[in-house]
Motif scaffolding. Structure first.
Motif: not given
Length: 237
Positions: A84-85, A220-222, A228-231
């Motif tokens: 995801a990152l 918190r990483a998840c 980030a993906l939501r934004l």
């Protein structure tokens, strides 16, 4: 070091909920915006003695490159892959905003790094990440989801929404920024903190330290990767 004593509360959850700080919360958005605008008025020519060691620092117009390199390094030094990152980083690389001349950037301007009194802002703390870069970086970092401490509907530190804070920043003489530019830096901020949280947990898993807080902060990483993906999906507002 010898430092001046300043009164105030730094615990963000208390700042956002303590009835004794209700008046302070009414003034904080304008006060924080004014403080940030003042910080961003400093440029390299006015402070040649400031030579930050941060890898994010630049004295020219390559703040985007410097920040992407810093984030890439943080991702590459993790022992595990975070798909995801990587998706978020690819988006950042493909949608980079226009670069700008360097200004002083606090580097960690967020709830938890302010001393708050009943009258409002008492002091801005934790300057170890200060560097030359884009003023929009501080704005995006303040808007990161984790610094709202449960007040998720108020992007600017759990105090007010983005538009209200950006208007206060502009009214205080802050550097002109676009919603798209701040949006990019907010996504980068979430990725930066996601990688940072994962690294904090690795300090325990590697055996180097034994600290329960460092261990649990890795979750918190998840959350930050999801944000980030939501934004990215939502787009600039």
């Amino acid at each position: 070091y010898l430092m001046t004593w300043a009164e105030g509360v730094a615990i963000a959850a208390k700042v956002l909920r303590d009835p004794r700080l209700e008046q302070a919360r009414a003034h904080l958005p304008q006060q924080l915006a004014a403080a940030l605008a003042t910080i961003h008025r400093v440029v390299p020519d006015r402070a040649p003695e400031f030579r930050p060691a941060s890898p994010q620092s630049t004295t020219g117009s390559d703040a985007i490159d410097a920040s992407l390199r810093f984030t890439r390094h943080n991702l590459d030094t993790l022992p595990d892959a975070y798909p995801a990152l990587e998706i978020g980083f690819r988006w950042l690389s493909d949608h980079r905003p226009e670069d700008r001349a360097a200004h002083l950037v606090h580097g960690d301007f967020r709830m938890g790094n302010f001393l708050v009194t009943p009258e409002g802002l008492g002091a801005v703390l934790d300057w170890e990440f200060a560097h030359w870069g884009s003023p929009a970086a501080d704005l995006g970092w303040l808007f990161v989801r984790d610094w709202r401490f449960g007040r998720l509907d108020k992007a600017a530190g759990g105090l007010v929404d983005r538009a209200t804070f950006l208007a206060a920043y502009a009214a205080a003489g802050g550097q002109p920024v676009t919603p798209e530019e701040v949006h990019w830096w907010e996504i980068l901020g979430n990725l930066r903190w996601a990688a940072g949280a994962a690294h904090q947990t690795q300090r325990v898993l590697s055996g180097a330290e034994a600290d329960l807080e460092l261990l649990v902060i890795g979750r918190r990483a998840c959350e930050m990767a999801y944000e980030a993906l939501r934004l990215i999906d939502l787009g600039a507002r």
